[in-house]
Design a protein around this motif. Structure first.
Motif, mmCIF file in Angstrom:
data_model
loop_
_atom_site.group_PDB
_atom_site.id
_atom_site.type_symbol
_atom_site.label_atom_id
_atom_site.label_comp_id
_atom_site.label_asym_id
_atom_site.label_seq_id
_atom_site.Cartn_x
_atom_site.Cartn_y
_atom_site.Cartn_z
ATOM 1 N N ILE A 1 37.777 -62.124 -68.107
ATOM 2 C CA ILE A 1 36.838 -61.863 -68.168
ATOM 3 C C ILE A 1 35.568 -61.619 -67.313
ATOM 4 C CG2 ILE A 1 37.491 -61.483 -70.390
ATOM 5 C CD1 ILE A 1 35.079 -63.706 -71.052
ATOM 6 N N LEU A 2 35.494 -62.626 -66.383
ATOM 7 C CA LEU A 2 34.938 -62.611 -65.569
ATOM 8 C C LEU A 2 34.553 -61.483 -64.697
ATOM 9 C CD1 LEU A 2 32.129 -64.535 -63.803
ATOM 10 C CD2 LEU A 2 34.436 -65.837 -62.698
ATOM 11 N N SER B 1 32.416 -67.980 -73.547
ATOM 12 C CA SER B 1 31.780 -67.382 -74.486
ATOM 13 C C SER B 1 30.192 -67.657 -73.248
ATOM 14 C CB SER B 1 31.215 -68.374 -75.757
ATOM 15 O OG SER B 1 32.303 -67.907 -76.952
ATOM 16 N N ILE B 2 30.591 -68.472 -72.654
ATOM 17 C CA ILE B 2 29.241 -67.940 -71.467
ATOM 18 C C ILE B 2 29.189 -66.871 -70.859
ATOM 19 C CG2 ILE B 2 27.778 -68.945 -69.780
ATOM 20 C CD1 ILE B 2 28.365 -71.869 -70.903
ATOM 21 N N ALA C 1 28.314 -58.967 -72.776
ATOM 22 C CA ALA C 1 27.880 -58.060 -74.105
ATOM 23 C C ALA C 1 26.539 -57.553 -73.882
ATOM 24 C CB ALA C 1 28.085 -58.958 -75.280
ATOM 25 N N GLU C 2 25.421 -58.037 -72.891
ATOM 26 C CA GLU C 2 24.815 -57.152 -72.563
ATOM 27 C C GLU C 2 24.817 -56.130 -71.471
ATOM 28 O OE1 GLU C 2 22.001 -59.950 -69.792
ATOM 29 O OE2 GLU C 2 22.281 -61.958 -71.359
ATOM 30 N N LEU C 3 26.077 -55.677 -70.660
ATOM 31 C CA LEU C 3 26.127 -54.644 -69.994
ATOM 32 C C LEU C 3 27.330 -54.279 -71.341
ATOM 33 C CD1 LEU C 3 27.352 -56.293 -66.743
ATOM 34 C CD2 LEU C 3 25.219 -55.507 -67.880
ATOM 35 N N GLY C 4 27.428 -54.121 -71.810
ATOM 36 C CA GLY C 4 27.731 -53.485 -72.956
ATOM 37 C C GLY C 4 29.779 -53.872 -73.218
ATOM 38 N N LEU C 5 30.401 -54.566 -72.751
ATOM 39 C CA LEU C 5 31.411 -55.152 -72.531
ATOM 40 C C LEU C 5 31.514 -55.851 -73.601
ATOM 41 C CD1 LEU C 5 31.882 -56.230 -69.039
ATOM 42 C CD2 LEU C 5 32.592 -54.159 -69.792
ATOM 43 N N ARG C 6 32.741 -55.927 -74.510
ATOM 44 C CA ARG C 6 33.162 -57.266 -75.714
ATOM 45 C C ARG C 6 34.805 -57.124 -75.470
ATOM 46 N NH1 ARG C 6 36.830 -55.671 -81.155
ATOM 47 N NH2 ARG C 6 36.190 -57.710 -81.590
ATOM 48 N N ASP C 7 35.348 -57.855 -75.436
ATOM 49 C CA ASP C 7 37.170 -58.362 -74.888
ATOM 50 C C ASP C 7 37.235 -58.747 -76.139
ATOM 51 O OD1 ASP C 7 38.984 -58.254 -73.496
ATOM 52 O OD2 ASP C 7 38.659 -59.419 -73.966
ATOM 53 N N ASP C 8 38.204 -58.119 -76.875
ATOM 54 C CA ASP C 8 39.017 -59.113 -78.324
ATOM 55 C C ASP C 8 39.537 -60.440 -77.530
ATOM 56 O OD1 ASP C 8 40.075 -58.625 -80.715
ATOM 57 O OD2 ASP C 8 41.411 -58.777 -80.575
ATOM 58 N N ALA D 1 34.014 -58.352 -85.831
ATOM 59 C CA ALA D 1 33.899 -58.606 -84.270
ATOM 60 C C ALA D 1 32.212 -58.833 -83.850
ATOM 61 C CB ALA D 1 34.305 -56.793 -83.433
ATOM 62 N N GLU D 2 31.816 -58.208 -85.042
ATOM 63 C CA GLU D 2 29.537 -58.702 -84.386
ATOM 64 C C GLU D 2 29.681 -60.074 -84.822
ATOM 65 O OE1 GLU D 2 30.576 -58.033 -88.707
ATOM 66 O OE2 GLU D 2 30.954 -57.009 -86.954
ATOM 67 N N LEU D 3 30.306 -60.830 -85.564
ATOM 68 C CA LEU D 3 30.825 -61.840 -85.654
ATOM 69 C C LEU D 3 30.955 -62.807 -84.823
ATOM 70 C CD1 LEU D 3 31.581 -62.140 -89.632
ATOM 71 C CD2 LEU D 3 28.888 -62.407 -88.875
ATOM 72 N N ALA D 4 31.797 -62.697 -83.873
ATOM 73 C CA ALA D 4 32.307 -63.349 -82.903
ATOM 74 C C ALA D 4 31.462 -63.454 -82.325
ATOM 75 C CB ALA D 4 34.038 -62.904 -82.300
ATOM 76 N N ALA D 5 30.616 -62.398 -81.658
ATOM 77 C CA ALA D 5 29.386 -62.385 -80.453
ATOM 78 C C ALA D 5 28.825 -63.416 -80.861
ATOM 79 C CB ALA D 5 28.878 -60.886 -81.033
ATOM 80 N N GLU D 6 28.511 -63.847 -82.020
ATOM 81 C CA GLU D 6 27.098 -64.154 -82.393
ATOM 82 C C GLU D 6 27.389 -65.615 -82.256
ATOM 83 O OE1 GLU D 6 25.068 -64.624 -86.173
ATOM 84 O OE2 GLU D 6 25.503 -62.913 -87.030
ATOM 85 N N PHE D 7 28.740 -65.662 -82.416
ATOM 86 C CA PHE D 7 29.801 -67.240 -81.762
ATOM 87 C C PHE D 7 29.395 -67.451 -80.095
ATOM 88 C CE2 PHE D 7 32.071 -67.462 -86.003
ATOM 89 C CZ PHE D 7 32.606 -68.646 -85.908
#
Length: 320
Positions: A94-95, A42-43, A49-56, A176-182
């Motif tokens: 993801i890193l 998550s870190i 996410a700050e770079l616009g990346l999201r990984d399912d 997906a938006e909720l996962a981002a909050e996690f």
């Protein structure tokens, strides 16, 4: 071991020898390592996410990993270890993606440490020893009881919310938006913050829980209809039987489809009791009633049940 994440914990203060739920010390410490592996994912996911990346895959892993560490979900140390290895692989991927994207944008990627440095091993004992380094006792010594307690409060709130989000995702409601909050909250508790800031974060977890429950309610009712008052049979019917326990409505539906017209009676157990009120499930005539009581009575009740038992709580599903 030390575990106090459920209301049945020994003497109301914590299980220190073996869990009242049946969890052994090795599983408990591996679950600590799994949680912190998810925190490491998550870190990086939050930074990406700050770079616009999201990984399912990262989203799903974190949700499943948190769910797996809830008290009564998964007591298999090998399964927990496998999830840790999966999490490490997800984190490395993801890193790399984050670093490549940052470089493409002409940005210097952030350097990570702590939970982002957890590595997997084929040696279960070595993994358990690594898990010990994240123990509550060690964190109390370094951060104090107030800070550690607040971080634990946030942690348990996220675990509970993850269980419900996982079930919503199973029914095709992504969140997906909720996962981002996690990711954001797990990243937050990985940093140094005041008690006041952590209290504010705990309130955010409460708000997140409401949003997750809203999504799960929509997933359940749009899929199976709105629950309605229903008389539930609690006495047995002669014939072959399967007992379904856990929480997963989709698994129950699939079982009902596969056993329709085959002379097999299906009974719910524990938290599956409310499924008997959903029109889309109770339409199956062979869903005949409920057997037994709460989850903590499973051991003695399962032994007395004269049929097959399906455990549906993911990601530790198993047929007994």
């Amino acid at each position: 071991m030390f575990c106090y994440q459920c209301e049945q914990t020994a003497k109301g203060s914590g299980c220190t020898m073996v869990g009242v739920c049946g969890k052994d010390p090795k599983t408990a410490v591996l679950q600590d390592l799994l949680f912190n592996t998810a925190r490491g994912v998550s870190i990086i996911a939050h930074k990406a996410a700050e770079l616009g990346l999201r990984d399912d895959e990262a989203d799903q892993f974190v949700i499943e990993a948190l769910f797996s560490t809830v008290t009564n979900v998964n007591f298999d140390p090998e399964r927990v270890a496998a999830l840790i290895r999966k999490g490490v692989a997800v984190r490395h991927r993801i890193l790399s993606l984050y670093e490549k994207t940052a470089a493409a944008k002409g940005l210097a990627p952030q350097k990570f440490n702590g939970a982002t440095g957890i590595e997997a091993s084929d040696d279960l004992e070595a993994m358990a020893a690594l898990g010990e380094t994240f123990s509550i006792g060690k964190r109390i010594f370094s951060e104090g009881t107030d800070i550690t307690g607040l971080k634990e409060l946030i942690t348990y709130g996220l675990k509970g919310a993850a269980a419900y989000l996982d079930h919503a995702r199973i029914l095709g409601y992504d969140g997906a938006e909720l996962a981002a909050e996690f990711h954001e909250l797990l990243s937050f508790i990985s940093e140094d913050h005041s008690a006041g800031d952590l209290t504010a974060a705990a309130l955010k977890v409460g708000a997140l829980n409401l949003k997750v429950m809203e999504l799960l309610d929509r997933a359940n009712t749009e899929t199976y209809g709105h629950p309605e008052p229903t008389r539930v049979r609690v006495t047995p019917i002669k014939g072959k039987a399967i007992l379904v326990s856990g929480h997963d409505l989709k698994d129950l539906e699939e079982l009902l489809k596969q056993t329709a017209g085959k002379g097999i009676n299906i009974y719910t157990h524990g938290e599956m009791l409310p499924t008997l009120a959903y029109p889309g499930l109770k339409k199956y005539s062979h869903l005949v009633g409920n057997y037994g009581g709460a989850w903590q009575d499973q051991q003695k009740e399962f032994e007395a049940f004269p049929g097959a038992i399906l455990m549906t709580t993911l990601p530790g599903s198993a047929v007994i």
